[in-house]
Design a protein around this motif. Structure first.
Motif, mmCIF file in Angstrom:
data_model
loop_
_atom_site.group_PDB
_atom_site.id
_atom_site.type_symbol
_atom_site.label_atom_id
_atom_site.label_comp_id
_atom_site.label_asym_id
_atom_site.label_seq_id
_atom_site.Cartn_x
_atom_site.Cartn_y
_atom_site.Cartn_z
ATOM 1 N N THR A 76 0.832 -1.201 0.000
ATOM 2 C CA THR A 76 0.000 0.000 0.000
ATOM 3 C C THR A 76 0.867 1.252 0.000
ATOM 4 O O THR A 76 0.599 2.220 -0.728
ATOM 5 C CB THR A 76 -0.951 -0.002 1.213
ATOM 6 N N GLN A 77 1.935 1.230 0.790
ATOM 7 C CA GLN A 77 2.842 2.376 0.834
ATOM 8 C C GLN A 77 3.563 2.547 -0.500
ATOM 9 O O GLN A 77 3.761 3.661 -0.970
ATOM 10 C CB GLN A 77 3.856 2.226 1.974
ATOM 11 N N HIS A 90 4.208 5.487 7.855
ATOM 12 C CA HIS A 90 4.275 5.732 6.416
ATOM 13 C C HIS A 90 5.726 5.862 5.945
ATOM 14 O O HIS A 90 6.128 5.253 4.959
ATOM 15 C CB HIS A 90 3.500 7.011 6.051
ATOM 16 N N PHE A 91 6.511 6.654 6.651
ATOM 17 C CA PHE A 91 7.898 6.856 6.217
ATOM 18 C C PHE A 91 8.767 5.644 6.520
ATOM 19 O O PHE A 91 9.688 5.336 5.768
ATOM 20 C CB PHE A 91 8.473 8.136 6.815
ATOM 21 N N LEU A 92 8.482 4.939 7.602
ATOM 22 C CA LEU A 92 9.229 3.723 7.912
ATOM 23 C C LEU A 92 9.011 2.669 6.817
ATOM 24 O O LEU A 92 9.976 2.043 6.355
ATOM 25 C CB LEU A 92 8.795 3.182 9.274
ATOM 26 N N LEU A 93 7.782 2.495 6.389
ATOM 27 C CA LEU A 93 7.493 1.563 5.300
ATOM 28 C C LEU A 93 8.141 2.033 4.004
ATOM 29 O O LEU A 93 8.695 1.227 3.244
ATOM 30 C CB LEU A 93 5.981 1.431 5.106
ATOM 31 N N SER A 94 8.092 3.310 3.756
ATOM 32 C CA SER A 94 8.667 3.872 2.534
ATOM 33 C C SER A 94 10.177 3.640 2.482
ATOM 34 O O SER A 94 10.730 3.281 1.436
ATOM 35 C CB SER A 94 8.345 5.365 2.456
ATOM 36 N N ILE A 95 10.842 3.811 3.611
ATOM 37 C CA ILE A 95 12.287 3.546 3.675
ATOM 38 C C ILE A 95 12.557 2.064 3.429
ATOM 39 O O ILE A 95 13.461 1.702 2.683
ATOM 40 C CB ILE A 95 12.874 4.012 5.024
#
Length: 181
Positions: free
Chosen positions: A9-10, A89-94
């Motif tokens: 999803t991210q 959100h940013f943890l998943l994106s990284i």
């Protein structure tokens, strides 16, 4: 928690942002690390437990103004949970940047840690992942992810709370892109 679905999803949101903001080919990892740190700071600010100088050290879990969706559903907004999922959100994106996904539940829940300790640990873990090279980044990222999930548990969030709030915010983020955010 369905971690694979969260990462996927991210990925879709990130791809949309890259496309709509014409960021193809731009390395956004540094921006994502800074964004994660900023959001983690905002989460700590809503937690308030480190503010030894303040009379009010209670977590900010209710907002006086209801959002449209919360009002429609009879819920109040939880700023603490909202900041937590902003971090997610940013943890998943990284993690997606490293083409790494955590598909298993938290391996070790350290209930003996305080919230304050876990906040500091997550900040340290971010630096560890950022400064890692090669294969070591995988173990460091997994530690960061696990410590972040443990922080959520220490803050009192269930996996259901986290998932629902993440998907709600993801929907909001897509709406923002549609509206030219």
């Amino acid at each position: 928690m369905d971690f694979k679905q969260l990462f996927d999803t991210q990925w879709k949101l990130d791809e949309r942002i890259v496309e709509e903001k014409s960021l193809q080919g731009k390395d956004l990892l540094e921006e994502k690390y800074l964004a994660l740190r900023v959001e983690l700071g905002e989460l700590a600010n809503e937690w308030r437990g480190f503010k030894f100088w303040s009379k009010n050290q209670e977590p900010n879990t209710k907002e006086t103004i209801k959002t449209y969706y919360a009002l429609r559903e009879g819920r109040t907004k939880n700023p603490l949970l909202e900041e937590y999922v902003d971090c997610l959100h940013f943890l998943l994106s990284i993690g997606n940047e490293y083409v790494f996904s955590v598909y298993t539940a938290l391996k070790t829940s350290r209930v003996d840690h305080t919230v304050l300790h876990e906040f500091n640990q997550v900040f340290d873990d971010i630096e560890s992942v950022k400064n890692c090279m090669g294969i070591h980044v995988i173990g460091s990222y997994e530690m960061l992810f696990n410590d972040f999930l443990n922080l959520g548990r220490l803050l009192g969030f269930t996996e259901t709370d986290i998932e629902q709030a993440y998907y709600d915010k993801n929907k909001t983020n897509h709406e923002r892109q549609t509206n030219g955010y």
